[in-house]
Write an enzyme that holds these catalytic residues in place. Structure first.
Site, PDB file in Angstrom:
ATOM      1  N   CYS A  41     -19.729  -6.356 -50.767  1.00 18.62           N
ATOM      2  CA  CYS A  41     -19.189  -5.608 -49.626  1.00 18.62           C
ATOM      3  C   CYS A  41     -20.319  -5.194 -48.687  1.00 18.62           C
ATOM      4  O   CYS A  41     -21.447  -4.970 -49.109  1.00 18.62           O
ATOM      5  CB  CYS A  41     -18.429  -4.368 -50.109  1.00 18.62           C
ATOM      6  SG  CYS A  41     -17.630  -3.450 -48.771  1.00 18.62           S
ATOM      7  N   ASP A  43     -20.594  -2.455 -47.270  1.00 23.93           N
ATOM      8  CA  ASP A  43     -20.810  -1.013 -47.420  1.00 23.93           C
ATOM      9  C   ASP A  43     -22.295  -0.673 -47.570  1.00 23.93           C
ATOM     10  O   ASP A  43     -22.990  -1.247 -48.405  1.00 23.93           O
ATOM     11  CB  ASP A  43     -20.021  -0.523 -48.652  1.00 23.93           C
ATOM     12  CG  ASP A  43     -19.942   0.992 -48.720  1.00 23.93           C
ATOM     13  OD1 ASP A  43     -21.006   1.646 -48.699  1.00 23.93           O
ATOM     14  OD2 ASP A  43     -18.821   1.516 -48.793  1.00 23.93           O
ATOM     15  N   ARG A  45     -23.783   1.652 -48.894  1.00 23.53           N
ATOM     16  CA  ARG A  45     -24.219   2.249 -50.166  1.00 23.53           C
ATOM     17  C   ARG A  45     -24.425   1.214 -51.261  1.00 23.53           C
ATOM     18  O   ARG A  45     -24.953   1.505 -52.327  1.00 23.53           O
ATOM     19  CB  ARG A  45     -23.171   3.273 -50.636  1.00 23.53           C
ATOM     20  CG  ARG A  45     -22.931   4.405 -49.668  1.00 23.53           C
ATOM     21  CD  ARG A  45     -21.654   5.139 -49.998  1.00 23.53           C
ATOM     22  NE  ARG A  45     -20.474   4.270 -49.860  1.00 23.53           N
ATOM     23  CZ  ARG A  45     -19.233   4.651 -50.154  1.00 23.53           C
ATOM     24  NH1 ARG A  45     -19.005   5.860 -50.599  1.00 23.53           N
ATOM     25  NH2 ARG A  45     -18.228   3.816 -49.999  1.00 23.53           N
ATOM     26  N   HIS A  97     -16.830  -2.746 -55.272  1.00 25.22           N
ATOM     27  CA  HIS A  97     -17.337  -1.410 -55.612  1.00 25.22           C
ATOM     28  C   HIS A  97     -16.214  -0.397 -55.516  1.00 25.22           C
ATOM     29  O   HIS A  97     -15.325  -0.509 -54.657  1.00 25.22           O
ATOM     30  CB  HIS A  97     -18.516  -1.022 -54.705  1.00 25.22           C
ATOM     31  CG  HIS A  97     -18.135  -0.798 -53.282  1.00 25.22           C
ATOM     32  ND1 HIS A  97     -18.015   0.452 -52.727  1.00 25.22           N
ATOM     33  CD2 HIS A  97     -17.820  -1.666 -52.289  1.00 25.22           C
ATOM     34  CE1 HIS A  97     -17.662   0.348 -51.461  1.00 25.22           C
ATOM     35  NE2 HIS A  97     -17.530  -0.936 -51.165  1.00 25.22           N
ATOM     36  N   CYS A 100     -14.233   1.755 -52.203  1.00 25.20           N
ATOM     37  CA  CYS A 100     -14.400   0.801 -51.105  1.00 25.20           C
ATOM     38  C   CYS A 100     -13.452   1.169 -49.965  1.00 25.20           C
ATOM     39  O   CYS A 100     -12.231   1.208 -50.145  1.00 25.20           O
ATOM     40  CB  CYS A 100     -14.109  -0.616 -51.606  1.00 25.20           C
ATOM     41  SG  CYS A 100     -14.325  -1.885 -50.340  1.00 25.20           S
TER      42      CYS A 100
HETATM   43 CO    CO Z   1     -16.467  -1.765 -49.651  1.00 28.87          CO
END
Ligand code: CO
Length: 208
Positions: A41, A43, A45, A97, A100
């Site tokens: 992803c 993302d 993080r 994750h 998400c």
């Molecule tokens: Co995500």
């Protein structure tokens, strides 16, 4: 905030690398032969290399919203084909994750514009596993399970491709489904039983 610190960090990083190995970047420039393809992803993080503790050159990375592998997305399909056919990676990983935002957004009744068709594929995952998911009463647990099932379905999408089916026959090639738990930093191998899942569906998707 300007981005000066990024360039300062870069200078520091170059020095650190060269202090250990003066040929570090010269060697990197010679080429790559990663053994792992990682699809994760976007993302901020979930930083692929950092959570795996790997160095430049070790992992071929593709990231998009909610680690999707849609069969008509030229971007992920190109990355997948290049990694398998030309780099001849030994492992393809789909890493989701918990928490998400993409998965969460797909489960809400909101018009997200251009994101709608992308997130619809996650709704399709929900529909495929509706019975199991609807039976989970706790909302957080239901989201977490959807994250896991989405990883599983995207792994199956990886296996639907001709390049991967050919790789399975020609070398020791494996597909893995992982989840990163943002709350604890733990990387979890979902240990998906692909043989059991694929026994039926390969009758439909076998192309190589
Ligand atoms: Co995500």
């Amino acid at each position: 905030m300007d981005l000066k610190h990024i360039f300062d960090n870069n200078k520091k990083w170059i020095k650190e690398k060269l202090d250990v190995d003066k040929d570090y970047f010269t060697n990197l420039s010679k080429g790559q032969s990663p053994e792992i393809l990682y699809i994760g992803c976007s993302d901020s993080r979930v930083s692929a290399e950092e959570l795996m503790g790997v160095n430049p050159g070790e992992v071929f990375v593709h990231r998009n919203i909610a680690n999707m592998v849609p069969n008509t997305d030229l971007n992920v399909q190109t990355v997948l084909n290049f990694a398998v056919r030309y780099l001849k990676v030994k492992h393809a990983v789909v890493c989701g994750h918990y928490y998400c935002g993409g998965v969460k957004a797909a489960m809400q009744s909101a018009d997200m514009g251009i994101l709608n068709p992308w997130l619809r594929s996650i709704r399709d995952v929900y529909r495929l596993h509706q019975k199991e998911l609807d039976a989970i009463e706790d909302e957080e647990q239901r989201y977490k399970r959807l994250v896991e099932l989405n990883v599983q379905e995207q792994c199956i999408n990886v296996i639907k491709t001709a390049a991967v089916q050919k790789a399975y026959k020609e070398w020791d090639f494996k597909v893995h489904g992982w989840v990163f738990d943002v709350k604890t930093g733990t990387l979890i191998d979902l240990k998906i039983d692909f043989e059991a899942i694929l026994e039926d569906i390969m009758k439909i998707y076998k192309i190589s």
